[in-house]
Design an enzyme around this catalytic site. Structure first.
Site, PDB file in Angstrom:
ATOM      1  N   ARG A 260      24.478   1.444   4.055  1.00 15.80           N
ATOM      2  CA  ARG A 260      23.483   2.483   4.387  1.00 15.80           C
ATOM      3  C   ARG A 260      23.731   3.742   3.562  1.00 15.80           C
ATOM      4  NH1 ARG A 260      24.174   6.018   8.269  1.00 15.80           N
ATOM      5  NH2 ARG A 260      25.346   4.651   9.655  1.00 15.80           N
TER       6      ARG A 260
ATOM      7  N   ASP B 157       3.361  12.561  -4.826  1.00 17.46           N
ATOM      8  CA  ASP B 157       3.329  11.110  -4.627  1.00 17.46           C
ATOM      9  C   ASP B 157       2.753  10.515  -5.912  1.00 17.46           C
ATOM     10  OD1 ASP B 157       2.706   8.483  -4.009  1.00 17.46           O
ATOM     11  OD2 ASP B 157       2.021   8.921  -1.981  1.00 17.46           O
TER      12      ASP B 157
ATOM     13  N   LYS C 288       4.231  -0.983  -4.672  1.00 18.34           N
ATOM     14  CA  LYS C 288       3.058  -1.056  -5.546  1.00 18.34           C
ATOM     15  C   LYS C 288       3.472  -1.383  -6.984  1.00 18.34           C
ATOM     16  CE  LYS C 288       0.911   0.017  -1.790  1.00 18.34           C
ATOM     17  NZ  LYS C 288       1.842   0.686  -0.932  1.00 18.34           N
TER      18      LYS C 288
ATOM     19  N   TYR D 155      -2.739   8.985   1.165  1.00 20.25           N
ATOM     20  CA  TYR D 155      -2.605   7.721   1.880  1.00 20.25           C
ATOM     21  C   TYR D 155      -2.586   8.061   3.381  1.00 20.25           C
ATOM     22  CZ  TYR D 155      -0.546   3.547   3.816  1.00 20.25           C
ATOM     23  OH  TYR D 155      -0.296   2.439   4.581  1.00 20.25           O
TER      24      TYR D 155
HETATM   25  N1  LCS Z   1       1.785   6.528  -0.849  1.00 25.74           N
HETATM   26  C1  LCS Z   1       0.713   5.905  -1.330  1.00 25.74           C
HETATM   27  C2  LCS Z   1      -0.116   6.561  -2.384  1.00 25.74           C
HETATM   28  C3  LCS Z   1       0.364   4.648  -0.843  1.00 25.74           C
HETATM   29  O1  LCS Z   1      -0.712   4.045  -1.357  1.00 25.74           O
HETATM   30  C4  LCS Z   1       1.156   4.061   0.167  1.00 25.74           C
HETATM   31  C5  LCS Z   1       0.818   2.739   0.754  1.00 25.74           C
HETATM   32  C6  LCS Z   1       2.274   4.752   0.644  1.00 25.74           C
HETATM   33  C7  LCS Z   1       2.568   5.988   0.107  1.00 25.74           C
HETATM   34  C8  LCS Z   1       3.177   4.168   1.708  1.00 25.74           C
HETATM   35  O2  LCS Z   1       3.924   3.123   1.154  1.00 25.74           O
HETATM   36  P1  LCS Z   1       4.515   1.852   1.966  1.00 25.74           P
HETATM   37  O3  LCS Z   1       5.251   2.366   3.145  1.00 25.74           O
HETATM   38  O4  LCS Z   1       3.350   1.023   2.381  1.00 25.74           O
HETATM   39  O5  LCS Z   1       5.404   1.199   0.965  1.00 25.74           O
HETATM   40  N2  LCS Z   1      -0.491   2.338   0.458  1.00 25.74           N
HETATM   41  C9  LCS Z   1      -1.127   1.294   0.945  1.00 25.74           C
HETATM   42  C10 LCS Z   1      -2.448   1.021   0.640  1.00 25.74           C
HETATM   43  O6  LCS Z   1      -3.211   1.736  -0.017  1.00 25.74           O
HETATM   44  N3  LCS Z   1      -2.788  -0.114   1.178  1.00 25.74           N
HETATM   45  O7  LCS Z   1      -1.754  -0.644   1.933  1.00 25.74           O
HETATM   46  C11 LCS Z   1      -0.616   0.241   1.828  1.00 25.74           C
END
Ligand code: LCS
Length: 394
Positions: A59, A184, A209, A112
């Site tokens: 951790r 972000d 992503k 998001y």
């Molecule tokens: N920031 C952005 C720009 C994102 O698109 C997402 C997830 C996150 C943060 C959060 O990331 P995660 O915890 O899912 O790894 N975006 C998503 C979307 O547009 N569709 O499903 C998840």
């Protein structure tokens, strides 16, 4: 190893993990262990005091995870980075580390969905204030600033409106009031945009992503420009316990190697798909940073090295037409997420951004008719043929 800064981006992706072992392993091994043996009681005490930088407990740190963290910090031109269990873990770690009760944050209205939901519905319970404005308009950000503003938080291009925010101008504004700029950078990846070069203090990614790129893990990473901010972020991650797992880190390191060629190819496809959609009689509007019609084309050129692979569009006939389209594609997958090798289509108002209030969605430009498309690396003729046959059914 030469200084990684002497390598080009694609060489850094493949050759710079900074990992070396006694066997000369060409890839970073998975250190699938929760804990590490100390050489002696004295050595254990030194690891805890910081006098030795040996590993203690996964951790807190782990060689596979550290290899990924080093590599991402190099790619984003930061001091160092912290890998976490998800993109949302990155968001909450940043809020927890940088904001106190009584502080205020100004953010992009179109972010998001859960990044906004967690601030407005949960951090507000602990006395953190926030204002969500159209950060594509600097005047709106300035108007929202208060004496207690400590963070400006932007997502550019924004999910899913594709609105672009001027990173350099935001950094200057944040620094003029003693605040930090958090970006972000998920939609661009470091292949297309490096916010730290434009003045950002903290950058983060949902590595779920583009960075991983193969739709097989969830993960996040936070990059800090300076050591003191990095130390705060790492301490918060360790105490909250939202570390990345070594196996997860291994897969991300593996996916990361092809980031450049994946984004390059998907971006070429996206340009052709956007042009196809724009010329289609059933499509009412298309927002793609590579199109001549994109309102912020100049800003895109100024801060991004390419338009990316994400497209938003609306159909004549609104949501019903969108549903027909989504229910009739064959090659494109009807799924949330983005930035992978496969083309995905989804409806933000009923899916990724459904937990936002309807008022927040509408004021952020996330209309019911908006369909989001993440273009993959398939043969573009097949993507367009699939869209075309589904559009014919509407
Ligand atoms: N920031 C952005 C720009 C994102 O698109 C997402 C997830 C996150 C943060 C959060 O990331 P995660 O915890 O899912 O790894 N975006 C998503 C979307 O547009 N569709 O499903 C998840």
């Amino acid at each position: 190893m030469e200084n990684p800064k002497d390598y080009g981006f694609n060489s850094q992706l493949i050759h710079y993990s900074g990992h070396h072992d006694e066997y000369g392993s060409a890839t970073v091994p998975i250190y699938q262990t929760s804990t590490f043996a100390f050489e002696s009681a004295e050595h254990g005490a030194e690891c805890f005091s910081g006098a030795s930088n040996g590993y203690i407990y996964t951790r807190i740190g782990n060689p596979t995870i550290k290899a990924l963290e080093r590599q991402i910090a190099v790619l984003e031109h930061g001091f160092d980075s912290v890998a976490v269990s998800s993109g949302m873990a990155a968001v909450t770690t940043i809020y927890m580390a940088l904001l106190n009760a009584g502080d205020h944050m100004v953010s992009s209205a179109a972010v998001y969905g859960p990044s906004r939901v967690v601030m407005e519905q949960h951090f507000s319970r602990f006395g953190v204030e926030s204002s969500y404005v159209n950060t594509a308009d600097q005047a709106e950000i300035k108007a929202a600033i208060k004496p207690n503003t400590k963070v400006i938080y932007i997502e550019t291009p924004a999910n899913p409106t594709m609105d672009v925010t001027d990173i350099k101008a935001c950094a200057e504004l944040a620094h003029s009031i003693g605040a930090l700029l958090v970006v972000d950078n998920t939609f661009c990846s470091p292949y297309l945009q490096n916010p730290i070069d434009l003045g950002a203090d903290v950058v983060f990614h949902s590595v779920t992503k583009f960075i991983n790129g193969h739709a097989d893990i969830i993960g996040g990473v936070i990059i800090a420009k300076e050591k003191d901010v990095y130390t705060k972020l790492r301490g918060m991650m360790v105490n909250m316990g939202c570390n990345m797992d070594p196996h997860q880190a291994y897969l991300v390191i593996r996916g990361l190697k092809t980031l450049g060629i994946r984004v390059e190819r998907a971006q070429q496809n996206a340009m052709k798909v956007a042009e196809f959609l724009e010329s289609h009689p059933k499509v009412s509007w298309v927002k793609y940073p590579g199109l001549k019609s994109f309102a912020q084309a100049d800003l895109v050129k100024k801060q991004m090295r390419g338009p990316g692979t994400m497209i938003s569009f609306g159909l004549k006939g609104g949501l019903d037409a969108g549903k027909t389209l989504m229910n009739n594609v064959n090659l494109c997958i009807l799924a949330v997420s983005l930035g992978g090798v496969e083309t995905l289509i989804q409806h933000p108002a009923s899916m990724t951004h459904s937990k936002m209030t309807p008022e927040s969605r509408i004021s952020s430009g996330i209309t019911d008719e908006l369909v989001r498309f993440s273009v993959g690396i398939e043969d573009v003729e097949d993507i367009i043929r699939d869209l075309s046959q589904a559009l014919d059914i509407i």
